[in-house]
Write a protein that holds these residues in place. Structure first.
Motif, mmCIF file in Angstrom:
data_model
loop_
_atom_site.group_PDB
_atom_site.id
_atom_site.type_symbol
_atom_site.label_atom_id
_atom_site.label_comp_id
_atom_site.label_asym_id
_atom_site.label_seq_id
_atom_site.Cartn_x
_atom_site.Cartn_y
_atom_site.Cartn_z
ATOM 1 N N SER A 21 0.856 -1.176 0.000
ATOM 2 C CA SER A 21 0.000 0.000 0.000
ATOM 3 C C SER A 21 0.894 1.230 0.000
ATOM 4 O O SER A 21 1.990 1.219 0.542
ATOM 5 N N SER A 22 0.410 2.285 -0.588
ATOM 6 C CA SER A 22 1.200 3.498 -0.720
ATOM 7 C C SER A 22 0.583 4.607 0.115
ATOM 8 O O SER A 22 -0.636 4.729 0.206
ATOM 9 N N ASN A 23 1.427 5.420 0.737
ATOM 10 C CA ASN A 23 0.960 6.565 1.511
ATOM 11 C C ASN A 23 1.151 7.857 0.720
ATOM 12 O O ASN A 23 1.209 8.930 1.286
ATOM 13 N N MET A 24 1.262 7.766 -0.575
ATOM 14 C CA MET A 24 1.479 8.948 -1.411
ATOM 15 C C MET A 24 0.300 9.908 -1.352
ATOM 16 O O MET A 24 0.464 11.113 -1.470
ATOM 17 N N GLY A 25 -0.927 9.418 -1.157
ATOM 18 C CA GLY A 25 -2.103 10.282 -1.092
ATOM 19 C C GLY A 25 -2.009 11.253 0.078
ATOM 20 O O GLY A 25 -2.322 12.439 -0.059
ATOM 21 N N TRP A 26 -1.542 10.782 1.235
ATOM 22 C CA TRP A 26 -1.381 11.648 2.403
ATOM 23 C C TRP A 26 -0.296 12.683 2.174
ATOM 24 O O TRP A 26 -0.442 13.842 2.562
ATOM 25 N N LEU A 30 -0.870 16.730 2.151
ATOM 26 C CA LEU A 30 -0.092 17.587 3.042
ATOM 27 C C LEU A 30 0.617 18.690 2.256
ATOM 28 O O LEU A 30 0.624 19.852 2.677
ATOM 29 N N LEU A 31 1.192 18.344 1.134
ATOM 30 C CA LEU A 31 1.863 19.349 0.300
ATOM 31 C C LEU A 31 0.881 20.399 -0.212
ATOM 32 O O LEU A 31 1.203 21.592 -0.271
ATOM 33 N N ILE A 32 -0.309 19.995 -0.569
ATOM 34 C CA ILE A 32 -1.332 20.945 -1.052
ATOM 35 C C ILE A 32 -1.734 21.898 0.076
ATOM 36 O O ILE A 32 -1.863 23.115 -0.136
ATOM 37 N N ILE A 33 -1.915 21.377 1.288
ATOM 38 C CA ILE A 33 -2.294 22.232 2.415
ATOM 39 C C ILE A 33 -1.193 23.245 2.709
ATOM 40 O O ILE A 33 -1.466 24.431 2.933
ATOM 41 N N VAL A 34 0.045 22.804 2.702
ATOM 42 C CA VAL A 34 1.168 23.723 2.946
ATOM 43 C C VAL A 34 1.215 24.796 1.859
ATOM 44 O O VAL A 34 1.419 25.988 2.143
ATOM 45 N N ALA A 35 1.017 24.405 0.616
ATOM 46 C CA ALA A 35 1.031 25.371 -0.491
ATOM 47 C C ALA A 35 -0.103 26.385 -0.342
ATOM 48 O O ALA A 35 0.084 27.579 -0.615
ATOM 49 N N LEU A 36 -1.283 25.956 0.101
ATOM 50 C CA LEU A 36 -2.400 26.871 0.286
ATOM 51 C C LEU A 36 -2.124 27.872 1.406
ATOM 52 O O LEU A 36 -2.464 29.054 1.296
ATOM 53 N N VAL A 37 -1.510 27.426 2.504
ATOM 54 C CA VAL A 37 -1.188 28.331 3.606
ATOM 55 C C VAL A 37 -0.151 29.354 3.161
ATOM 56 O O VAL A 37 -0.276 30.560 3.439
ATOM 57 N N VAL A 38 0.877 28.904 2.429
ATOM 58 C CA VAL A 38 1.893 29.837 1.920
ATOM 59 C C VAL A 38 1.261 30.841 0.961
ATOM 60 O O VAL A 38 1.543 32.046 1.006
ATOM 61 N N ALA A 39 0.363 30.386 0.097
ATOM 62 C CA ALA A 39 -0.303 31.285 -0.850
ATOM 63 C C ALA A 39 -1.188 32.286 -0.115
ATOM 64 O O ALA A 39 -1.256 33.470 -0.498
ATOM 65 N N ALA A 40 -1.858 31.862 0.946
ATOM 66 C CA ALA A 40 -2.711 32.767 1.710
ATOM 67 C C ALA A 40 -1.887 33.880 2.335
ATOM 68 O O ALA A 40 -2.300 35.051 2.345
ATOM 69 N N PHE A 41 -0.708 33.571 2.850
ATOM 70 C CA PHE A 41 0.182 34.610 3.380
ATOM 71 C C PHE A 41 0.688 35.518 2.261
ATOM 72 O O PHE A 41 0.762 36.739 2.413
ATOM 73 N N ALA A 42 1.050 34.918 1.120
ATOM 74 C CA ALA A 42 1.625 35.697 0.011
ATOM 75 C C ALA A 42 0.605 36.682 -0.569
ATOM 76 O O ALA A 42 0.977 37.795 -0.967
ATOM 77 N N PHE A 43 -0.656 36.314 -0.675
ATOM 78 C CA PHE A 43 -1.665 37.194 -1.266
ATOM 79 C C PHE A 43 -2.350 38.091 -0.239
ATOM 80 O O PHE A 43 -3.280 38.813 -0.551
#
Length: 116
Positions: A21-26, A30-43
């Protein structure tokens, strides 16, 4: 943790197969959530301002008294001396003769008898 499954091969033998089984989905989530938080600060969607200064708590340390442990140790008495002993010493004519010389001696008194 690995999961196992049993199957049968062409000859009808039972074969144990490990399911991978692969944990790539998690990781992707996680990477998408981090990117959204960084984008929220940037904008400018998130703006954090410090409203009061922080400080460390005051710590007071005091110590009183105290003492190191004391020990009473008895050790063995060691007496080093010499005594006359007769040993065979070779002579120039390839013979031996008895000669008296001083040899070291060591006398050890065990710790329990040292005070006596």
């Amino acid at each position: 943790m690995a999961e196992y499954d049993t199957t049968r091969d062409a000859a009808g033998n039972t074969v144990v197969v490990e399911k991978r089984s692969s944990n790539m989905g998690w990781l992707v989530a996680l990477l998408i959530i981090v990117a959204l938080v960084v984008a929220a600060f940037a904008f400018g969607l998130i703006d954090i301002n410090q409203t009061s200064k922080g400080s460390l708590p005051d710590v007071k340390v005091s110590s009183e008294g105290g003492s190191l442990p004391t020990f009473d140790a008895n050790t063995a008495k060691v007496n080093v001396g010499s005594k006359d002993e007769t040993v065979k010493v070779p002579t120039v004519d390839v013979g031996t003769k008895d000669t008296s010389i001083k040899v070291p001696t060591v006398d050890v008194t065990p710790a329990r008898d040292a005070d006596k």
